[in-house]
Design an enzyme around this catalytic site. Structure first.
Site, mmCIF file in Angstrom:
data_model
loop_
_atom_site.group_PDB
_atom_site.id
_atom_site.type_symbol
_atom_site.label_atom_id
_atom_site.label_comp_id
_atom_site.label_asym_id
_atom_site.label_seq_id
_atom_site.Cartn_x
_atom_site.Cartn_y
_atom_site.Cartn_z
ATOM 1 N N HIS A 285 6.517 -14.437 38.866
ATOM 2 C CA HIS A 285 6.790 -14.650 37.543
ATOM 3 C C HIS A 285 5.778 -16.391 37.622
ATOM 4 O O HIS A 285 5.970 -17.004 36.639
ATOM 5 C CB HIS A 285 8.442 -15.461 37.732
ATOM 6 C CG HIS A 285 8.572 -16.668 38.975
ATOM 7 N ND1 HIS A 285 8.764 -16.523 39.835
ATOM 8 C CD2 HIS A 285 8.810 -17.749 38.753
ATOM 9 C CE1 HIS A 285 8.780 -17.556 40.558
ATOM 10 N NE2 HIS A 285 9.474 -18.443 39.796
ATOM 11 N N HIS B 31 2.826 -21.318 35.791
ATOM 12 C CA HIS B 31 4.561 -20.507 36.057
ATOM 13 C C HIS B 31 5.141 -20.226 35.407
ATOM 14 O O HIS B 31 5.126 -20.689 33.941
ATOM 15 C CB HIS B 31 5.084 -22.295 37.049
ATOM 16 C CG HIS B 31 6.829 -21.731 37.253
ATOM 17 N ND1 HIS B 31 7.223 -21.515 36.190
ATOM 18 C CD2 HIS B 31 7.539 -21.623 38.561
ATOM 19 C CE1 HIS B 31 8.818 -20.896 36.774
ATOM 20 N NE2 HIS B 31 8.540 -21.440 38.237
#
Length: 159
Positions: A65, A80
């Site tokens: 992620h 992120h």
């Protein structure tokens, strides 16, 4: 380090999106710049590309992620994808790079299923943080609002 430009100081949008100030991210760690200064985007597609030439220095293992990139001039970035999405354990994310890879501006790094992430109850706001921002005189937002992939969005001024 041949593919890096030592003087790079502009970071580009890593997807077509709406840019918001980092202080508006719905997560205190990012909003209070605890991890560094930067911007956040609200993506309008499922692809994250390299905002600059650099070396992949981190891929969040087993979750994919987030990705870390280091530029030749020492700037360290973290992208992120989403808020608290580490909890998904990698579901809905595919990495197209590995740690140690060198990437060029615009190269695909991550893809993700935005709709499934939203359906799972997660916010897809995506911060791009200069994690070593204390090493620089200024991190300046060049554009806010809607931008297209590869528009210059951040300028990093050295001390």
């Amino acid at each position: 380090m041949g593919l890096f430009k030592k003087k790079d100081k502009y970071l580009k949008a890593f997807t077509s999106c709406k840019i918001i100030p980092i202080t508006e991210v719905p997560d205190e760690v990012f909003a209070q710049k605890m991890m560094g200064d930067g911007i956040a985007i609200y993506p309008d597609n499922n692809i994250i590309v390299a905002p600059c030439d650099g070396k992949i220095t981190a891929i969040m293992e087993n979750t994919e992620h987030a990705v870390g990139i280091t530029l030749a001039n020492g700037v360290e970035l973290l992208i992120h994808v989403g808020i608290n999405t580490v909890e998904l354990g990698g579901k809905f994310y595919t990495s197209h790079v590995t740690e140690g890879d060198r990437v060029r501006t615009g190269q695909v790094m991550l893809t993700f299923d935005m709709e499934k992430i939203k359906e799972a109850g997660y916010d897809v706001t995506t911060p791009m943080i200069v994690t070593n921002s204390d090493d620089y005189q200024e991190i300046r937002i060049l554009k806010t609002g809607n931008v297209t992939k590869q528009d210059a969005v951040l300028e990093i001024k050295e001390s």
